[in-house]
Design an enzyme around this catalytic site. Structure first.
Site, mmCIF file in Angstrom:
data_model
loop_
_atom_site.group_PDB
_atom_site.id
_atom_site.type_symbol
_atom_site.label_atom_id
_atom_site.label_comp_id
_atom_site.label_asym_id
_atom_site.label_seq_id
_atom_site.Cartn_x
_atom_site.Cartn_y
_atom_site.Cartn_z
ATOM 1 C CG HIS A 146 -2.024 -1.034 1.104
ATOM 2 N ND1 HIS A 146 -3.008 -1.007 0.139
ATOM 3 C CD2 HIS A 146 -2.265 -2.147 1.841
ATOM 4 C CE1 HIS A 146 -3.814 -2.046 0.287
ATOM 5 N NE2 HIS A 146 -3.375 -2.763 1.306
ATOM 6 C CD GLN A 181 -0.742 -9.111 4.890
ATOM 7 O OE1 GLN A 181 0.090 -8.488 4.252
ATOM 8 N NE2 GLN A 181 -1.874 -8.566 5.314
ATOM 9 C CB ALA A 222 -7.946 -3.207 6.674
#
EC number: 4.1.2.53
Length: 267
Positions: free
Chosen positions: A49, A151, A178
């Site tokens: 990100h 992840q 998130a």
């Protein structure tokens, strides 16, 4: 093993020790070095990100190298060519986002290993990882020093969690709050009771399988809760958010109408 190939972060995970980290999204070697002097056990250098190029990641690895904080690189995705580049610039620990299936996990493991154990391209003589060919027997030693974290951040990944945990070569699983909350139908609400229940259950499943469990929690009470559930590598802040909050707080001291820092985002 050559001392440059030791991975204290991985060794501490094996022992079940708790390690406290910080997320780095500022993309600069200067900020990375400041963070490294603070004494965090590990620093996540974000390429998913944050707008980091391979060269940006390289410079940040150089900046933190003299310090005890262990760098973890998160590339934007887990493709074989990108993993090869990140390993060649000297990353020892990777966090691969969006791993939904055991097949994906096996592909990621293969991308980190040299033949005959995997498909990592051979180029040690021109790579910082092998100190440009100066580490003898690099290819024979490096596998033991690599730490691979994946992840889990979708409903699909949760459905496949047990199979992912069975994949040899995966050292730990990181819960992405998130994306996970959005996938479960609670966007921007990782604190929802159902999301919290699933996070707790997942952390306990990960630890029961003998793997390390990771999490990012910018709220101190959430970080403490994750530690109580058994998480053993936790990032407790994001550098850009801490900087933003500090700016807001300082301005609020001198200008009326400012309410001070707010917790921003879904973590």
């Amino acid at each position: 093993m050559n001392a440059l190939l030791t991975n204290p972060f991985k060794e501490r995970l094996r022992k079940g020790e708790v390690q406290i980290g910080l997320w780095l999204s500022s993309t600069t070697a200067y900020m990375a070095e400041i963070a490294a002097t603070s004494g965090y056990d590990w620093l996540l250098i974000d390429g998913e990100h944050a707008p980091n190029t391979i060269q940006d990641l390289y410079h940040q690895l150089q900046a933190v190298a003299p310090y005890a904080s262990h760098p973890v690189i998160r590339p934007v995705e887990g493709s074989k060519p990108l993993i090869k580049q990140v390993l060649d610039i000297g990353a020892q620990t990777l966090l691969i986002p969006m791993v939904d299936t055991a097949d994906q996990a096996r592909q990621v493991v293969s991308a980190t290993r040299y033949p005959p154990y995997g498909e990592r391209g051979v180029g040690a003589s021109v790579a910082r990882a092998a100190r440009w060919g100066r580490i003898e027997n690099y290819m024979a030693q490096v596998n033991d020093s690599l730490c691979l974290l994946v992840q889990v951040e979708s409903k699909t990944a949760l459905d496949n969690l047990d199979e992912i945990l069975d994949v040899e070569g995966i050292d730990g699983v990181f819960i992405g709050p998130a994306d996970l909350s959005a996938s479960l139908g609670y966007p921007d609400n990782a604190g929802h009771q159902e999301v919290q229940r699933i996070i707790e259950t997942s952390i306990r499943r990960i630890r029961a399988a003998g793997k390390a469990a990771g999490f990012l929690a910018v709220a101190p009470d959430m970080a403490q809760q994750c530690l109580a559930w058994g998480t053993n590598f936790v990032a407790v802040g994001v550098d850009t958010m801490l900087y933003s909050d500090a700016l807001d707080q300082r301005l609020a001291m001198f200008k009326s109408g400012k309410n001070g820092p707010r917790v921003k985002g879904s973590y």
